[in-house]
Write a protein that holds these residues in place. Structure first.
Motif, PDB file in Angstrom:
ATOM      1  N   ALA A   1      47.956  27.274  36.161  1.00  0.00           N
ATOM      2  CA  ALA A   1      47.735  25.865  36.507  1.00  0.00           C
ATOM      3  C   ALA A   1      46.704  25.225  35.589  1.00  0.00           C
ATOM      4  O   ALA A   1      46.787  24.026  35.289  1.00  0.00           O
ATOM      5  CB  ALA A   1      47.293  25.750  37.961  1.00  0.00           C
ATOM      6  N   ALA A   2      45.735  26.028  35.123  1.00  0.00           N
ATOM      7  CA  ALA A   2      44.700  25.521  34.215  1.00  0.00           C
ATOM      8  C   ALA A   2      45.140  25.549  32.760  1.00  0.00           C
ATOM      9  O   ALA A   2      44.358  25.234  31.873  1.00  0.00           O
ATOM     10  CB  ALA A   2      43.427  26.344  34.373  1.00  0.00           C
ATOM     11  N   LYS A   3      46.401  25.943  32.515  1.00  0.00           N
ATOM     12  CA  LYS A   3      47.005  25.946  31.182  1.00  0.00           C
ATOM     13  C   LYS A   3      46.314  26.903  30.219  1.00  0.00           C
ATOM     14  O   LYS A   3      46.070  26.588  29.047  1.00  0.00           O
ATOM     15  CB  LYS A   3      47.056  24.527  30.603  1.00  0.00           C
ATOM     16  CG  LYS A   3      47.853  23.545  31.455  1.00  0.00           C
ATOM     17  CD  LYS A   3      48.036  22.218  30.775  1.00  0.00           C
ATOM     18  CE  LYS A   3      48.752  21.220  31.684  1.00  0.00           C
ATOM     19  NZ  LYS A   3      50.029  21.721  32.225  1.00  0.00           N
ATOM     20  N   ALA A   4      46.001  28.094  30.717  1.00  0.00           N
ATOM     21  CA  ALA A   4      45.501  29.156  29.839  1.00  0.00           C
ATOM     22  C   ALA A   4      46.612  29.602  28.896  1.00  0.00           C
ATOM     23  O   ALA A   4      47.801  29.480  29.210  1.00  0.00           O
ATOM     24  CB  ALA A   4      45.008  30.339  30.669  1.00  0.00           C
ATOM     25  N   ASP A   5      46.230  30.117  27.743  1.00  0.00           N
ATOM     26  CA  ASP A   5      47.202  30.616  26.772  1.00  0.00           C
ATOM     27  C   ASP A   5      47.647  32.032  27.083  1.00  0.00           C
ATOM     28  O   ASP A   5      48.750  32.437  26.730  1.00  0.00           O
ATOM     29  CB  ASP A   5      46.607  30.576  25.363  1.00  0.00           C
ATOM     30  CG  ASP A   5      46.257  29.168  24.932  1.00  0.00           C
ATOM     31  OD1 ASP A   5      47.123  28.289  25.017  1.00  0.00           O
ATOM     32  OD2 ASP A   5      45.099  28.954  24.524  1.00  0.00           O
ATOM     33  N   LEU A   6      46.775  32.797  27.711  1.00  0.00           N
ATOM     34  CA  LEU A   6      47.070  34.184  28.032  1.00  0.00           C
ATOM     35  C   LEU A   6      46.119  34.654  29.109  1.00  0.00           C
ATOM     36  O   LEU A   6      45.131  33.984  29.433  1.00  0.00           O
ATOM     37  CB  LEU A   6      46.964  35.090  26.803  1.00  0.00           C
ATOM     38  CG  LEU A   6      45.571  35.365  26.216  1.00  0.00           C
ATOM     39  CD1 LEU A   6      45.601  36.637  25.362  1.00  0.00           C
ATOM     40  CD2 LEU A   6      45.084  34.198  25.374  1.00  0.00           C
ATOM     41  N   VAL A   7      46.404  35.809  29.666  1.00  0.00           N
ATOM     42  CA  VAL A   7      45.529  36.484  30.619  1.00  0.00           C
ATOM     43  C   VAL A   7      45.073  37.788  29.977  1.00  0.00           C
ATOM     44  O   VAL A   7      45.878  38.504  29.375  1.00  0.00           O
ATOM     45  CB  VAL A   7      46.266  36.791  31.942  1.00  0.00           C
ATOM     46  CG1 VAL A   7      45.443  37.719  32.821  1.00  0.00           C
ATOM     47  CG2 VAL A   7      46.596  35.504  32.675  1.00  0.00           C
ATOM     48  N   THR A   8      43.779  38.080  30.075  1.00  0.00           N
ATOM     49  CA  THR A   8      43.255  39.344  29.570  1.00  0.00           C
ATOM     50  C   THR A   8      42.606  40.102  30.716  1.00  0.00           C
ATOM     51  O   THR A   8      41.699  39.585  31.367  1.00  0.00           O
ATOM     52  CB  THR A   8      42.214  39.119  28.462  1.00  0.00           C
ATOM     53  OG1 THR A   8      42.787  38.346  27.411  1.00  0.00           O
ATOM     54  CG2 THR A   8      41.734  40.453  27.906  1.00  0.00           C
ATOM     55  N   ALA A   9      43.088  41.300  30.966  1.00  0.00           N
ATOM     56  CA  ALA A   9      42.541  42.156  32.011  1.00  0.00           C
ATOM     57  C   ALA A   9      41.613  43.181  31.371  1.00  0.00           C
ATOM     58  O   ALA A   9      42.054  44.017  30.584  1.00  0.00           O
ATOM     59  CB  ALA A   9      43.664  42.860  32.770  1.00  0.00           C
ATOM     60  N   LEU A  10      40.332  43.095  31.682  1.00  0.00           N
ATOM     61  CA  LEU A  10      39.327  43.932  31.033  1.00  0.00           C
ATOM     62  C   LEU A  10      38.861  45.084  31.922  1.00  0.00           C
ATOM     63  O   LEU A  10      38.848  44.981  33.150  1.00  0.00           O
ATOM     64  CB  LEU A  10      38.103  43.098  30.646  1.00  0.00           C
ATOM     65  CG  LEU A  10      38.267  42.073  29.518  1.00  0.00           C
ATOM     66  CD1 LEU A  10      36.958  41.304  29.317  1.00  0.00           C
ATOM     67  CD2 LEU A  10      38.685  42.743  28.219  1.00  0.00           C
ATOM     68  N   THR A  11      38.449  46.176  31.268  1.00  0.00           N
ATOM     69  CA  THR A  11      37.758  47.312  31.875  1.00  0.00           C
ATOM     70  C   THR A  11      38.590  47.983  32.955  1.00  0.00           C
ATOM     71  O   THR A  11      38.103  48.265  34.047  1.00  0.00           O
ATOM     72  CB  THR A  11      36.384  46.874  32.457  1.00  0.00           C
ATOM     73  OG1 THR A  11      35.827  45.835  31.680  1.00  0.00           O
ATOM     74  CG2 THR A  11      35.409  48.052  32.442  1.00  0.00           C
ATOM     75  N   LEU A  12      39.839  48.249  32.647  1.00  0.00           N
ATOM     76  CA  LEU A  12      40.706  48.913  33.616  1.00  0.00           C
ATOM     77  C   LEU A  12      40.642  50.425  33.459  1.00  0.00           C
ATOM     78  O   LEU A  12      40.682  50.953  32.359  1.00  0.00           O
ATOM     79  CB  LEU A  12      42.153  48.443  33.433  1.00  0.00           C
ATOM     80  CG  LEU A  12      42.396  46.933  33.577  1.00  0.00           C
ATOM     81  CD1 LEU A  12      43.880  46.627  33.479  1.00  0.00           C
ATOM     82  CD2 LEU A  12      41.825  46.404  34.881  1.00  0.00           C
ATOM     83  N   ASN A  13      40.538  51.120  34.593  1.00  0.00           N
ATOM     84  CA  ASN A  13      40.544  52.582  34.564  1.00  0.00           C
ATOM     85  C   ASN A  13      41.644  53.144  35.450  1.00  0.00           C
ATOM     86  O   ASN A  13      41.642  54.335  35.755  1.00  0.00           O
ATOM     87  CB  ASN A  13      39.179  53.142  34.981  1.00  0.00           C
ATOM     88  CG  ASN A  13      38.788  52.728  36.396  1.00  0.00           C
ATOM     89  OD1 ASN A  13      39.631  52.345  37.205  1.00  0.00           O
ATOM     90  ND2 ASN A  13      37.505  52.817  36.701  1.00  0.00           N
TER      91      ASN A  13
END
Length: 314
Positions: free
Chosen positions: A154-166
């Motif tokens: 909805a905020a018109k982000a270009d991508l999603v980045t998921a950080l620090t996943l284990n």
């Protein structure tokens, strides 16, 4: 969304920011309740520190002619963390929007061209990144993270980045939620001293498992919150390594548990870190995304960028 190509679609070097939370706490004296940075936008001093932080990185990208991925501020702006800070669902969504608006304001103020800028909605684990006491299934992770991901759309982000996943299961759930929302997703794992995820998988096994469960849905993968001396041995010449597009390194090689309990900033040796990234780029020239994590700031990231860009001048 803008028309800028994502890192895996071009050879352009993209920088990211560094260790947002450690910089705010130790360099600007900001108290981060539950290690959450987004709520600092609610006070003038905190908002000024955040603008200063992202402006410094954006100016590096402008001066060096690189791309820049605005990221990390919404790392703990998901439902459970918002509840701990007293945010309603609507108020939390508003904060996510405000974070992305800050990125756009900084990019415009610095003068970055649209093709240099990517606005990333950053998501972190549902729980603590180094606590495996709570097991989350892929279906539960998908349902949980969908809310924040839909807010980014909805905020018109270009991508999603998921950080620090284990956790492979949480990575699968995040990926499926982003796929349903029709937004590109980047999955960034962290590994321990034994070159494995906290849940036990090797990095290669984790990437292969997520790809198999999601039809190769992640745009690309990254590594973050680890030091080159720990994550470089986990990389090899197998096909899965081509899926790793970049890294956000810690400044120090200390173990995660020790870093969290130090009580002071561990900045490491920025020059040594830059040289290690130069060597990484030489070995894996397909990697085009470089930034920092715990203990790093714009000094480290500029050094990394200059070391890498020096390769093209040699």
């Amino acid at each position: 969304m803008n028309s800028a190509l994502l890192p895996h679609q071009s050879d352009i070097l993209f920088l990211t920011d560094g260790g947002t939370e450690t910089w705010l706490e130790y360099k600007r004296g900001q108290k981060l309740t539950n290690f959450s940075a987004f709520h600092l936008l609610n006070n003038d001093q905190g908002a000024a520190a955040l603008r200063e932080y992202y402006t410094a990185f954006a100016r590096i990208a402008l001066s060096l002619g690189t791309g820049f991925i605005f990221d990390s501020l919404t790392y703990r702006a998901s439902r459970d963390w918002g509840d701990l800070l007293g945010y309603s669902k609507d108020a939390l969504a508003e904060m996510n929007h405000r974070c992305l608006a800050l990125y756009r304001d900084v990019a415009a103020d610095v003068g970055l061209a649209p093709e240099q800028v990517l606005i990333s909605g950053c998501i972190g684990p549902k729980g603590d990144a180094y606590d495996l006491h709570q097991t989350l299934s892929a279906a539960q992770a998908q349902a949980y993270h969908a809310e924040q991901i839909e807010t980014f759309v909805a905020a018109k982000a270009d991508l999603v980045t998921a950080l620090t996943l284990n956790s492979v299961e949480e990575a699968i759930g995040m990926t499926r939620a982003a796929k349903d929302a029709a937004i590109p997703v980047v999955i960034s794992f962290t590994i321990e001293k034994d070159q494995r995820l906290g849940s036990g998988e090797t990095l290669g096994d984790a990437i292969r498992a997520v790809d198999a469960a999601t039809d190769n849905a992640p745009a690309y993968y990254m590594l973050n919150c680890a030091h080159p001396v720990d994550f470089v041995p986990a990389l090899d010449d197998a096909d899965w390594t081509r899926r790793v597009q970049g890294v956000r390194s810690n400044a120090s090689s200390l173990e995660h548990g020790i870093l969290c309990q130090l009580g002071h900033l561990e900045e490491g040796d920025p020059d040594e870190l830059a040289a290690q990234h130069r060597d990484l780029k030489l070995r894996f020239p397909h990697m085009t995304v470089f930034g920092g994590c715990c203990g790093t700031d714009f000094v480290h990231v500029e050094g990394i960028a200059r070391a890498i860009l020096g390769l093209s001048d040699a």
